[in-house]
Design a protein around this motif. Structure first.
Motif, mmCIF file in Angstrom:
data_model
loop_
_atom_site.group_PDB
_atom_site.id
_atom_site.type_symbol
_atom_site.label_atom_id
_atom_site.label_comp_id
_atom_site.label_asym_id
_atom_site.label_seq_id
_atom_site.Cartn_x
_atom_site.Cartn_y
_atom_site.Cartn_z
ATOM 1 N N GLY A 47 0.817 -1.197 0.000
ATOM 2 C CA GLY A 47 0.000 0.000 0.000
ATOM 3 C C GLY A 47 0.855 1.252 0.000
ATOM 4 N N LEU A 48 0.219 2.353 -0.375
ATOM 5 C CA LEU A 48 0.821 3.679 -0.224
ATOM 6 C C LEU A 48 0.069 4.379 0.884
ATOM 7 N N GLY A 49 0.805 5.009 1.781
ATOM 8 C CA GLY A 49 0.164 5.674 2.903
ATOM 9 C C GLY A 49 0.734 7.046 3.161
ATOM 10 N N CYS A 50 -0.064 7.823 3.897
ATOM 11 C CA CYS A 50 0.362 9.138 4.351
ATOM 12 C C CYS A 50 -0.534 9.532 5.520
ATOM 13 N N ASP A 51 -0.215 10.654 6.109
ATOM 14 C CA ASP A 51 -1.057 11.249 7.138
ATOM 15 C C ASP A 51 -2.323 11.734 6.439
ATOM 16 N N PRO A 52 -3.504 11.217 6.808
ATOM 17 C CA PRO A 52 -4.726 11.611 6.108
ATOM 18 C C PRO A 52 -5.102 13.079 6.294
ATOM 19 N N PHE A 53 -4.520 13.729 7.286
ATOM 20 C CA PHE A 53 -4.824 15.134 7.533
ATOM 21 C C PHE A 53 -3.813 16.077 6.873
ATOM 22 N N ASN A 54 -2.841 15.508 6.162
ATOM 23 C CA ASN A 54 -1.845 16.302 5.447
ATOM 24 C C ASN A 54 -2.240 16.316 3.970
ATOM 25 N N GLU A 55 -2.873 17.409 3.556
ATOM 26 C CA GLU A 55 -3.415 17.492 2.199
ATOM 27 C C GLU A 55 -2.326 17.364 1.143
ATOM 28 N N GLN A 56 -1.165 17.979 1.359
ATOM 29 C CA GLN A 56 -0.093 17.904 0.368
ATOM 30 C C GLN A 56 0.396 16.465 0.201
ATOM 31 N N TYR A 72 -2.104 14.583 -1.863
ATOM 32 C CA TYR A 72 -1.997 14.896 -3.289
ATOM 33 C C TYR A 72 -0.747 14.280 -3.899
ATOM 34 N N ASP A 73 0.291 14.083 -3.109
ATOM 35 C CA ASP A 73 1.475 13.379 -3.600
ATOM 36 C C ASP A 73 1.117 11.935 -3.965
ATOM 37 N N ILE A 74 0.292 11.295 -3.145
ATOM 38 C CA ILE A 74 -0.147 9.924 -3.458
ATOM 39 C C ILE A 74 -0.950 9.914 -4.752
ATOM 40 N N LEU A 75 -1.886 10.842 -4.896
ATOM 41 C CA LEU A 75 -2.691 10.884 -6.117
ATOM 42 C C LEU A 75 -1.799 11.078 -7.346
#
Length: 189
Positions: free
Chosen positions: A28-37, A40-43
């Motif tokens: 999977g790819l993950g990030c902090d869900p509250f970090n919008e930037q 958008y990096d994942i997208l």
């Protein structure tokens, strides 16, 4: 960066970076869900439209309790049971839950609900606990390609564009099924 340290991986998430990590069946790819930037990096990495929304992955019921509160008791128990009584080889279940006001709009995409899974995968549990909350979890692959099933496959897709938490996949053969907790409709069988 490639690491086997959950603390280092959690620090990447806390610092607004994207992380590739093994889940129950695929990387999977993950990030902090509250970090919008970071989101958008994942997208951008996946070439995925924002409208689709993503899954949130948690280590425990307590991390998502606020999302279960509006469900009728019988459905709430069914959701919890699917997460806590799953065998390691059994396919995981992601539930579409009422999102409430605490979930950022970019996580939900065009939907009023949020996709949530409480995992029993030991590395994912440790990562969510070290991060101190749920994280984004979307398959590690560019849109239209097969999800990565190894560090090597994830790195072939994304190269040095992100960080990697090396570890073993879970024992499930398929990504999670997705079910709407309110209607019972199976979204992904």
């Amino acid at each position: 960066m490639i690491t086997t340290s959950v603390a280092e991986a959690a620090a990447c998430l806390q610092n607004g970076q994207v992380l590739a990590y093994p889940t129950e069946a695929v990387w999977g790819l993950g990030c902090d869900p509250f970090n919008e930037q970071a989101f958008y990096d994942i997208l951008r990495l996946k070439q995925r439209p924002i409208e689709k929304g993503v899954i949130l992955l948690a280590a425990s019921i307590s991390q998502v309790e606020h999302l279960l509160q509006t469900l009728p008791d019988t459905m709430r128990q069914q959701v919890i049971s699917s997460w806590t009584n799953r065998t390691p080889t059994e396919r995981a279940t992601t539930w579409l839950l009422p999102a409430g006001e605490h979930i950022p709009s970019w996580i939900k995409g065009d939907h009023s609900k949020v996709a949530v899974r409480v995992t029993t995968h030991p590395l994912c549990v440790a990562l969510c606990n070290a991060f101190n909350g749920f994280i984004v979890s979307t398959s590690a692959n560019p849109a239209g390609l097969e999800p990565a099933r190894s560090l090597q496959e994830a790195a072939a897709y994304f190269h040095a564009d992100l960080n990697y938490l090396n570890g073993d996949l879970g024992l499930s053969r398929e990504p999670s099924k997705i079910v709407d907790a309110e209607s019972g409709e199976v979204i992904r069988a």
